[in-house]
Design an enzyme around this catalytic site. Structure first.
Site, PDB file in Angstrom:
ATOM      1  N   CYS A 177      -0.082  23.418 -16.902  1.00  0.00           N
ATOM      2  CA  CYS A 177       0.783  22.232 -16.811  1.00  0.00           C
ATOM      3  C   CYS A 177       1.136  22.011 -15.346  1.00  0.00           C
ATOM      4  CB  CYS A 177       2.057  22.442 -17.641  1.00  0.00           C
ATOM      5  SG  CYS A 177       3.170  21.012 -17.572  1.00  0.00           S
ATOM      6  N   CYS A 196       1.311  24.289 -33.488  1.00  0.00           N
ATOM      7  CA  CYS A 196       1.774  23.861 -32.165  1.00  0.00           C
ATOM      8  C   CYS A 196       0.533  23.681 -31.280  1.00  0.00           C
ATOM      9  CB  CYS A 196       2.700  24.932 -31.602  1.00  0.00           C
ATOM     10  SG  CYS A 196       3.235  24.622 -29.921  1.00  0.00           S
ATOM     11  N   GLU A 199      -3.983  27.694 -25.410  1.00  0.00           N
ATOM     12  CA  GLU A 199      -3.504  28.433 -26.577  1.00  0.00           C
ATOM     13  C   GLU A 199      -2.864  27.480 -27.574  1.00  0.00           C
ATOM     14  OE1 GLU A 199      -2.495  32.842 -24.905  1.00  0.00           O
ATOM     15  OE2 GLU A 199      -0.979  31.319 -24.549  1.00  0.00           O
ATOM     16  N   CYS A 235       7.950  29.649 -27.677  1.00  0.00           N
ATOM     17  CA  CYS A 235       8.103  28.545 -26.718  1.00  0.00           C
ATOM     18  C   CYS A 235       8.166  29.076 -25.301  1.00  0.00           C
ATOM     19  CB  CYS A 235       9.410  27.801 -26.955  1.00  0.00           C
ATOM     20  SG  CYS A 235       9.443  26.883 -28.450  1.00  0.00           S
TER      21      CYS A 235
HETATM   22  N1  SAH Z   1       5.809  19.846 -21.593  1.00  0.00           N
HETATM   23  C1  SAH Z   1       6.499  19.505 -22.770  1.00  0.00           C
HETATM   24  C2  SAH Z   1       5.934  20.188 -23.991  1.00  0.00           C
HETATM   25  C3  SAH Z   1       6.163  21.698 -24.006  1.00  0.00           C
HETATM   26  S1  SAH Z   1       7.191  22.029 -25.348  1.00  0.00           S
HETATM   27  C4  SAH Z   1       7.975  19.739 -22.619  1.00  0.00           C
HETATM   28  O1  SAH Z   1       8.363  20.412 -21.681  1.00  0.00           O
HETATM   29  O2  SAH Z   1       8.736  19.236 -23.439  1.00  0.00           O
HETATM   30  C5  SAH Z   1       7.728  23.630 -25.005  1.00  0.00           C
HETATM   31  C6  SAH Z   1       9.253  23.731 -25.047  1.00  0.00           C
HETATM   32  O3  SAH Z   1       9.635  25.082 -24.715  1.00  0.00           O
HETATM   33  C7  SAH Z   1       9.901  22.841 -23.999  1.00  0.00           C
HETATM   34  O4  SAH Z   1      11.135  22.365 -24.445  1.00  0.00           O
HETATM   35  C8  SAH Z   1      10.088  23.823 -22.870  1.00  0.00           C
HETATM   36  O5  SAH Z   1      11.010  23.389 -21.926  1.00  0.00           O
HETATM   37  C9  SAH Z   1      10.522  25.047 -23.607  1.00  0.00           C
HETATM   38  N2  SAH Z   1      10.375  26.289 -22.842  1.00  0.00           N
HETATM   39  C10 SAH Z   1       9.666  26.510 -21.718  1.00  0.00           C
HETATM   40  N3  SAH Z   1       9.795  27.785 -21.333  1.00  0.00           N
HETATM   41  C11 SAH Z   1      10.593  28.393 -22.252  1.00  0.00           C
HETATM   42  C12 SAH Z   1      11.055  29.716 -22.423  1.00  0.00           C
HETATM   43  N4  SAH Z   1      10.708  30.670 -21.592  1.00  0.00           N
HETATM   44  N5  SAH Z   1      11.828  29.985 -23.473  1.00  0.00           N
HETATM   45  C13 SAH Z   1      12.144  29.016 -24.373  1.00  0.00           C
HETATM   46  N6  SAH Z   1      11.719  27.750 -24.274  1.00  0.00           N
HETATM   47  C14 SAH Z   1      10.947  27.443 -23.221  1.00  0.00           C
HETATM   48 FE1  SF4 Z   2       5.218  21.797 -18.319  1.00  0.00          FE
HETATM   49 FE2  SF4 Z   2       6.581  23.907 -19.168  1.00  0.00          FE
HETATM   50 FE3  SF4 Z   2       7.835  21.971 -17.849  1.00  0.00          FE
HETATM   51 FE4  SF4 Z   2       6.925  21.503 -20.335  1.00  0.00          FE
HETATM   52  S1  SF4 Z   2       8.537  22.973 -19.734  1.00  0.00           S
HETATM   53  S2  SF4 Z   2       6.734  20.172 -18.557  1.00  0.00           S
HETATM   54  S3  SF4 Z   2       5.066  22.763 -20.326  1.00  0.00           S
HETATM   55  S4  SF4 Z   2       6.225  23.292 -17.026  1.00  0.00           S
END
Ligand code: SAH
Ligand code: SF4
Length: 334
Positions: free
Chosen positions: A101, A94, A81, A324
Site C-alpha cells: 500500500c 477479506c 494476502e 487487521c
Molecule cells: N486501506 C484501507 C483498507 C485496509 S482495511 C483502509 O485503511 O481503510 C484495514 C483496517 O485495519 C484499516 O482500518 C486499518 O487502518 C486497520 N489497521 C491497520 N493496521 C492495524 C493494526 N496494526 N491493528 C489493527 N488495525 C489496523
Molecule cells: Fe494503506 Fe494500511 Fe493506511 Fe490502509 S491503514 S491506507 S492499508 S497503510
C-alpha cells in the site's frame, strides 16, 4: 472475464451465459469442467485465458481453525494476502486490492511494504472465487466480503468498482450488496466518485483519530490533503441522500489515541451523525513499537453513554498474522 474472448470467437449470448453459470455459480475448478461448451471452445479458452491470474503460494490456518490466510502470487511475481474468517454461520472473506500500500500509515504493516502493484478486476475476483470454491467443497459459501486487506481501494477505484459490479451481478456471483463492506482511509475526491456510482455496498472509514492534528500524525499521507472537514462534507452529503449509516474504524493504540479525552472528542466529532464506531484493538505486528490499548471497554462505554453506536471488532487469526493491519508479506523485515 470473457468479454474479449466472446468477441473474437463470436460467442452467442447463451454461450456467455453458460460460461457465467459454470464459472461463477457452479464454481468449476478448471476450464475442463465447463462441460456445456464444446471441447474445441474449451481448448481455445485454455490457450487464451488463465483460469486464475493468481497462484496460491501458501495457506495457513489459525490454531482454533477460525481463520485461513492465503498467500497468492501475481503474474508479476508480487505477493498478496487474503483471509477467510469463520464465525458460527458467517464466512467472511477479506480481499486485497493491491500488493502492499502506498499510503504508509505509521501503524500499519501493509503500509510499511510500500506499493508493489495494483490489482486488476480479475485479480480481486480471483481471491473471492478461490474461497468460494474451497467453501463449496464443504457445502458452504461466503456470507460476507470485506475490502479490508492490503491496499487502499480509493487509489484503485475502477478495478475495485468493477469487481464489486461483478460480485453483485445477478448473472455472475449474485452476492448481496448489503453483505459487502469497503474500507478506505478517505481520499475525498475518489470517495465522492465511488459513492456517486451507487454500488450499494457498506462504507467504512479508517478514522483512527478524533481530530485533524492526531490524524495528520497517524495517517500523514492521506490526512493532510484530505482533511476531516472535506471528508465529512462528502460523507454527510451521502448520508443525507441515502440515509445509510457510515462505519468509522478506530484502531486503539496504547497512549496514542485511547485516552478518555480522545473518546470525548470523538463523541463531539460524531454527535448528530448517522455513525457506527467500530473499535479495533491494535494488533501488534512486529513492525512498530505501538501496543494494544488497555482502555477498549472504557472507550466504548464513553461512546455508548453519549449516544454513539459503538462495537468492538473481534480479532481473528492473530497467531498467523492474519488480523487487521498484520497483512504484510514475510520477506519484509519488520
Ligand atoms: N486501506 C484501507 C483498507 C485496509 S482495511 C483502509 O485503511 O481503510 C484495514 C483496517 O485495519 C484499516 O482500518 C486499518 O487502518 C486497520 N489497521 C491497520 N493496521 C492495524 C493494526 N496494526 N491493528 C489493527 N488495525 C489496523
Ligand atoms: Fe494503506 Fe494500511 Fe493506511 Fe490502509 S491503514 S491506507 S492499508 S497503510
Amino acid at each position: 472475464m470473457i468479454n474479449e474472448f466472446a468477441k473474437t470467437h463470436n460467442l452467442k449470448k447463451y454461450q456467455v451465459d453458460q460460461f457465467n453459470i459454470g464459472y461463477y455459480k457452479t464454481l468449476i475448478s478448471s476450464f475442463d469442467e465447463l462441460s456445456t461448451w464444446s471441447k474445441q471452445l474449451r481448448e481455445d479458452l485454455k490457450k487464451e485465458l488463465l483460469f486464475s491470474k493468481l497462484t496460491v503460494e501458501k495457506t495457513e490456518t489459525s490454531n482454533d481453525g477460525s481463520t485461513t490466510k492465503v498467500l497468492f502470487k501475481t503474474g508479476k511475481n508480487n505477493y498478496i494476502e487474503s483471509v477467510l474468517m469463520r464465525d458460527k454461520s458467517r464466512n467472511t472473506v477479506c480481499v486485497s486490492c493491491m500488493s502492499g500500500c502506498p499510503v504508509g500509515c505509521i501503524f500499519c504493516a501493509t503500509g510499511q511494504m510500500g506499493l508493489n502493484e495494483i490489482l486488476d478486476e480479475q485479480e480481486i475476483l480471483d481471491q473471492i472465487l478461490y474461497f468460494a470454491r474451497e467453501l463449496k467443497k464443504e457445502n458452504s459459501s461466503i456470507t460476507n466480503i470485506v475490502y479490508m486487506g492490503m491496499g487502499e481501494p480509493m487509489l484503485n477505484l475502477e478495478n475495485v468498482a468493477q469487481s464489486i459490479e461483478a460480485i453483485t451481478d445477478t448473472d455472475k456471483l449474485a452476492f448481496s450488496k448489503r453483505r459487502v463492506t469497503l474500507s478506505t482511509s478517505g481520499y475525498v475526491q475518489n470517495l465522492r466518485a465511488f459513492l456517486g456510482k451507487n454500488l450499494g455496498v457498506k462504507v467504512a472509514i479508517s478514522l483512527h483519530a478524533p481530530n485533524q492534528k492526531l490524524r495528520d500524525i497517524l495517517m500523514p499521507n492521506v490526512s493532510k490533503n484530505n482533511t476531516l472537514i472535506d471528508l465529512f462534507e462528502v460523507l454527510d452529503g451521502y448520508v443525507k441522500d441515502t440515509n445509510k449509516r457510515i462505519t468509522y474504524e478506530y484502531v486503539l493504540i496504547k497512549g496514542v489515541n485511547d485516552s478518555i479525552s480522545d473518546a470525548k472528542e470523538l463523541v463531539e466529532l460524531l454527535k448528530g451523525r448517522l455513525a457506527l464506531v467500530n473499535l479495533i484493538n491494535y494488533n501488534e505486528n512486529g513492525c512498530f513499537e505501538f501496543k494494544k490499548s488497555d482502555n477498549t471497554l472504557l472507550f466504548q462505554d464513553i461512546l455508548l453513554k453519549n449516544g454513539i453506536n459503538c462495537t468492538i471488532r473481534k480479532s481473528y487469526g492473530g497467531d498467523i498474522k492474519g488480523a487487521c493491519g498484520q497483512l504484510s508479506v514475510n520477506y519484509i523485515q519488520c
